[in-house]
Every structure is written in C-alpha cells, then in structure tokens.
Enzyme design. Sequence first.
Site, PDB file in Angstrom:
ATOM      1  N   CYS A   1     -25.347  -8.151   4.495  1.00  0.00           N
ATOM      2  CA  CYS A   1     -25.352  -6.846   5.152  1.00  0.00           C
ATOM      3  C   CYS A   1     -26.421  -6.721   6.240  1.00  0.00           C
ATOM      4  O   CYS A   1     -26.304  -7.308   7.304  1.00  0.00           O
ATOM      5  CB  CYS A   1     -25.486  -5.758   4.085  1.00  0.00           C
TER       6      CYS A   1
ATOM      7  N   LYS B   1     -30.870 -11.321  -0.469  1.00  0.00           N
ATOM      8  CA  LYS B   1     -31.046 -10.480   0.716  1.00  0.00           C
ATOM      9  C   LYS B   1     -32.528 -10.278   1.020  1.00  0.00           C
ATOM     10  O   LYS B   1     -33.300  -9.864   0.164  1.00  0.00           O
ATOM     11  CB  LYS B   1     -30.356  -9.138   0.475  1.00  0.00           C
TER      12      LYS B   1
ATOM     13  N   GLU C   1     -20.468  -6.982  -0.430  1.00  0.00           N
ATOM     14  CA  GLU C   1     -21.779  -6.887  -1.072  1.00  0.00           C
ATOM     15  C   GLU C   1     -21.637  -6.191  -2.422  1.00  0.00           C
ATOM     16  O   GLU C   1     -20.969  -5.163  -2.537  1.00  0.00           O
ATOM     17  CB  GLU C   1     -22.709  -6.085  -0.156  1.00  0.00           C
TER      18      GLU C   1
END
Length: 262
Positions: free
Chosen positions: A144, A110, A42
């Site tokens: 994540c 995300k 990330e």
Amino acid sequence: MRLALFQLDASNAAGGEAGLGRIGALMRAAREAGAGLAHLPELALPGYGAGAEALRETAMRAPEILARLEDLVAETGVALALGLPVLDGGAVLNAAILLRPNRERVLYAKRFLYGDYERAAFSAGAAVSPVVEVAGFRVGLLVCFDVEFPETVRELALAGADLVLVPTALPESAGARFIARSLVPTRAFENSLFLSYADWCGADAAFRYQGLSAIVGPDGIPLAQAGEAGAEMLLADLDPAAFEAPRAANNYLGELLARRSG
C-alpha cells in the site's frame, strides 16, 4: 505468465474458515483462468478494517494460516501473493506474503504505516523485500503506502525486480483516485517494470475503499484496470518482450547505474 488480480469487496471480508474458504475459491478460479500467480489485497485475512484485536488474533494464527495457504498453492499449482498480519516477537506486522509451489515462502513487512489506525495496530518493518523468481519473472513486494514513495520501487528495480506486487487498502478520496490512476502507473513507467496493485472496494465498518485495482505494464499503460465499485478478477499476460521498448526509450536505471559507477 498470466497474472490474476482479485479486487475484493470489503463488505464480504472475513477471517477464520470463511476467509480461507473464500481464498480457496479465488485460487481455483485463477487456476481455471490459466493464471500462474494470484494477487489479493492488503490484509486479505481478516480484512483491513477488522480492528487491532482481530488483526492481532489473526497474526497469532498466522503459522497455521500460512500452512493452509501453502496447501492451496500446492493443490492449485498457482502462486499466491496477499496481505496478512504476522507476529515478530510481540509485535504485529502488516505483511505481504508470496507463496510459490515447492519454494520457500517470502515475507515483507510494510515499512511506511499509514495513519493512526495502522500505527496503533502495527509495528513498522525495516527490511527491503527479497527479489525472487516466479515463472521467469523477478518479483518484489510492497504494501500500500510503501509504493507512494519513489525510493521503494526504485530499490527493488535496482535489485533486479521486473514485477512488483502491491497488496493495498486505499481509502476512497480524490487523492486516492490520483494515486491509483496516475502515481501507480508512473512507478511502473519510471522503473520500466510491471506493477500489480490489488485494492479493496466497497466498505467495512471502518473504511470505504477506492477500488481501481490495476495491472500496469513497463510503459505505464494499464494492462487491466478495475472500476471503483465491485469485486473483480483482472487477468493480464505478462510478456518479457514488453520491457524492450520502454527500456530502450527511457533507460532510467541504466543512466543511474552508469553515473554511480562513473
């Protein structure tokens, strides 16, 4: 397909030319190892803990950075998945990018931002990742914290994904060890797919990271696992035959789809 996952040391994170140069070296190492796909953590540029100002500056340069990375993909013949901040209007998104030789780039933002640090630096994405082809595999993206919600992996599996790439920056904790060692393999097992989880290790000025990056098979068993400390390149050969036994023994998706259609 051979997958090269790079667990990176956060103490060496960098943006700009230094960061691009490091990624170039990793891509060439992946090519030398016979990999067709390289996977980085990330915010591989400029580093997860770089701070909101540096993240926005990198996002503003994202078009130039992506062009440079596409040149590396063309040079090496290796597809690349990594985390990068990008702009959407005036908003900064925490994105996963997939670049493939001579193919359109794929971007996923995300959706589940973690903690005050991310909420101050980013706006949340809203769209599910596209599922696209890489070397015969159908590939989707998460970032994540996204993978910790069972629904996110399941929706990609229902869309036909058989490999999910997850750039991550997992902060060190007892809970993080459980996530890396137990939750991530469970996501692969319950969806009968490959899952690649690329983390940072070490520390930057803001965070210390868990490491424990892994490439997990459809049976939930890691094909390759990094330690808690130290940069590593993990290599795994993804074999389509690995889907057969888990999907025959525990056909979760088939059962779910049968109930929906009934």
